[in-house]
Motif scaffolding. Structure first.
Motif, PDB file in Angstrom:
ATOM      1  N   MET A   1       1.031  -1.205  -0.007  1.00 22.94           N
ATOM      2  CA  MET A   1      -0.021  -0.007   0.080  1.00 22.94           C
ATOM      3  C   MET A   1       0.986   1.228  -0.097  1.00 22.94           C
ATOM      4  O   MET A   1       1.782   1.363   0.883  1.00 22.94           O
ATOM      5  N   LEU A   6      -2.234   4.638   2.671  1.00 23.41           N
ATOM      6  CA  LEU A   6      -2.216   4.442   3.924  1.00 23.41           C
ATOM      7  C   LEU A   6      -2.945   5.488   4.842  1.00 23.41           C
ATOM      8  O   LEU A   6      -3.534   5.327   5.708  1.00 23.41           O
ATOM      9  N   LEU A  29      -4.592  -0.599  12.282  1.00 29.04           N
ATOM     10  CA  LEU A  29      -3.806  -0.933  11.081  1.00 29.04           C
ATOM     11  C   LEU A  29      -2.672  -1.894  11.171  1.00 29.04           C
ATOM     12  O   LEU A  29      -2.557  -2.614  10.374  1.00 29.04           O
ATOM     13  N   ARG A  30      -2.329  -1.921  12.470  1.00 29.05           N
ATOM     14  CA  ARG A  30      -1.151  -3.140  12.647  1.00 29.05           C
ATOM     15  C   ARG A  30      -1.977  -4.528  12.386  1.00 29.05           C
ATOM     16  O   ARG A  30      -1.268  -5.363  11.845  1.00 29.05           O
ATOM     17  N   HIS A  34      -0.282  -3.620   8.476  1.00 32.23           N
ATOM     18  CA  HIS A  34       0.394  -2.523   8.176  1.00 32.23           C
ATOM     19  C   HIS A  34       1.655  -2.071   9.194  1.00 32.23           C
ATOM     20  O   HIS A  34       1.161  -2.132   9.928  1.00 32.23           O
TER      21      HIS A  34
END
Length: 69
Positions: A1, A6, A29-30, A34
Motif C-alpha cells: 500500500m 495508507l 492498522l497493525r 501495516h
C-alpha cells in the motif's frame, strides 16, 4: 500500500468510528498488516484535522467512580 493510500485509510478509520484515538487507529492498522508506529498514526490524524478521541475516566480500585466512604 502506498503511503498516500495508507494515510487516506488511516484518516477514514476515526471518521467511521469517532471515539477512536490514534492508539486505536494504530492498533487497527497493525492488525490489518501495516507496519506503522503510534507516532505516525498520531501525525496522520493531526494532519487530517481529526481530533483525538475523548479520554476515558479512570475508576477507583474497587470499580466505582466516587471516593471511598
Amino acid at each position: 500500500m502506498t503511503p498516500a493510500r495508507l494515510c487516506h485509510h488511516a484518516a477514514q478509520l476515526p471518521s467511521k468510528n469517532p471515539r477512536w484515538g490514534f492508539r486505536r487507529v494504530h492498533g487497527e492498522l497493525r492488525r490489518l498488516g501495516h507496519a506503522i508506529s503510534t507516532a505516525t498514526a498520531r501525525r496522520i490524524l493531526r494532519a487530517s484535522g481529526l481530533t483525538p478521541g475523548r479520554r476515558r475516566q479512570h475508576r477507583g480500585e474497587c470499580g466505582h467512580g466516587g471516593a471511598d466512604p
